[in-house]
Write a protein that holds these residues in place. Structure first.
Motif, short mmCIF file in Angstrom:
data_model
loop_
_atom_site.label_atom_id
_atom_site.label_comp_id
_atom_site.label_asym_id
_atom_site.label_seq_id
_atom_site.Cartn_x
_atom_site.Cartn_y
_atom_site.Cartn_z
N MET A 1 0.82 -1.19 0.00
CA MET A 1 0.00 0.00 0.00
C MET A 1 0.87 1.26 0.00
SD MET A 1 -3.41 0.76 1.92
CE MET A 1 -3.80 2.30 2.68
N ALA A 2 2.04 1.18 0.64
CA ALA A 2 2.94 2.35 0.69
C ALA A 2 3.44 2.70 -0.71
CB ALA A 2 4.10 2.08 1.62
N LEU A 3 3.75 1.69 -1.50
CA LEU A 3 4.22 1.94 -2.87
C LEU A 3 3.11 2.56 -3.71
CD1 LEU A 3 6.42 1.74 -5.01
CD2 LEU A 3 5.60 -0.57 -5.51
N MET A 4 1.90 2.07 -3.53
CA MET A 4 0.77 2.62 -4.30
C MET A 4 0.52 4.07 -3.88
SD MET A 4 -2.96 0.96 -4.70
CE MET A 4 -3.62 0.93 -6.33
N TYR A 5 0.62 4.37 -2.58
CA TYR A 5 0.44 5.74 -2.11
C TYR A 5 1.51 6.65 -2.68
CZ TYR A 5 0.74 9.71 1.09
OH TYR A 5 0.83 10.97 1.61
N ARG A 6 2.76 6.22 -2.64
CA ARG A 6 3.85 7.04 -3.17
C ARG A 6 3.71 7.26 -4.67
NH1 ARG A 6 8.24 3.88 0.35
NH2 ARG A 6 7.94 5.03 2.29
N THR A 7 3.34 6.22 -5.39
CA THR A 7 3.16 6.34 -6.84
C THR A 7 2.01 7.30 -7.16
OG1 THR A 7 3.96 4.08 -7.13
CG2 THR A 7 2.75 5.03 -8.96
N THR A 8 0.92 7.16 -6.42
CA THR A 8 -0.22 8.05 -6.61
C THR A 8 0.16 9.48 -6.28
OG1 THR A 8 -1.74 6.26 -6.06
CG2 THR A 8 -2.61 8.50 -5.91
N LEU A 9 0.88 9.69 -5.19
CA LEU A 9 1.32 11.03 -4.80
C LEU A 9 2.21 11.63 -5.88
CD1 LEU A 9 1.02 13.00 -2.42
CD2 LEU A 9 3.16 12.08 -1.52
N PHE A 10 3.09 10.82 -6.46
CA PHE A 10 3.97 11.30 -7.52
C PHE A 10 3.15 11.77 -8.73
CE2 PHE A 10 6.16 10.36 -11.53
CZ PHE A 10 7.24 11.24 -11.42
N PHE A 11 2.23 10.92 -9.20
CA PHE A 11 1.48 11.25 -10.41
C PHE A 11 0.47 12.37 -10.19
CE2 PHE A 11 3.07 7.22 -12.11
CZ PHE A 11 3.47 7.67 -13.36
N ILE A 12 -0.14 12.43 -9.02
CA ILE A 12 -1.10 13.50 -8.78
C ILE A 12 -0.37 14.84 -8.68
CG2 ILE A 12 -1.25 13.50 -6.24
CD1 ILE A 12 -4.33 13.49 -6.63
N THR A 13 0.83 14.84 -8.11
CA THR A 13 1.61 16.08 -8.02
C THR A 13 2.14 16.49 -9.39
OG1 THR A 13 2.27 15.47 -5.78
CG2 THR A 13 3.57 17.17 -6.86
N LEU A 14 2.69 15.54 -10.12
CA LEU A 14 3.22 15.82 -11.45
C LEU A 14 2.13 16.38 -12.37
CD1 LEU A 14 5.69 15.54 -13.40
CD2 LEU A 14 4.73 13.31 -14.03
#
Length: 141
Positions: A1-14
């Motif tokens: 879940m941590a990887l999915m959160y980090r990936t989501t945070l990356f793409f939503i910010t980008l």
């Protein structure tokens, strides 16, 4: 879940920053393979998809927390700040989506305040997330 959160945070910010034409203005989109960052509707779609994933992750985390009957005291200060910033992003983002619907009107000042608040929550979340990542601090004790 941590990887999915980090990936989501990356793409939503980008994708969020890409909608402010930052990447086109500073020629980042001219780098081969990054031209899509200058296309508003592409980044807008990515932002909405990432927002849906963030909503799902948030709902899952809150539901799991409540069902496991964990007290709020189990959250670290960083976890509380992150939760508050994510809540701010969800609320302001939802209002920004609503303003695009027909028949719903906000004043220009309200729209500017929503944009500033949304950006401030994003930046605060990124700072706290970066600090906690480097310090290896989690959401819970």
């Amino acid at each position: 879940m941590a990887l999915m959160y980090r990936t989501t945070l990356f793409f939503i910010t980008l994708s969020g920053f890409a909608q402010m034409p930052v990447f086109k203005r500073y020629y980042i989109a001219d780098i081969p393979g990054l031209g899509w960052l200058a296309q508003f509707y592409v980044t807008h779609g990515i932002h909405y998809i990432a927002a849906c994933v963030l909503l799902g992750l948030s709902g899952y985390a809150v539901t799991t927390w409540v069902l496991n009957r964990r007290p709020p005291a189990d959250l670290t200060m960083a976890g509380r700040i992150k939760g508050l910033m994510i809540t701010g992003l969800i609320v302001s983002g939802s209002l920004m989506v609503m303003r695009n619907m027909p028949g719903i009107y906000f004043s220009h000042m309200t729209i500017h305040l929503m944009n500033i608040f949304h950006l401030a929550c994003c930046i605060a979340l990124l700072i706290v997330s970066g600090v906690t990542l480097m310090a290896r601090k989690g959401w819970v004790h």
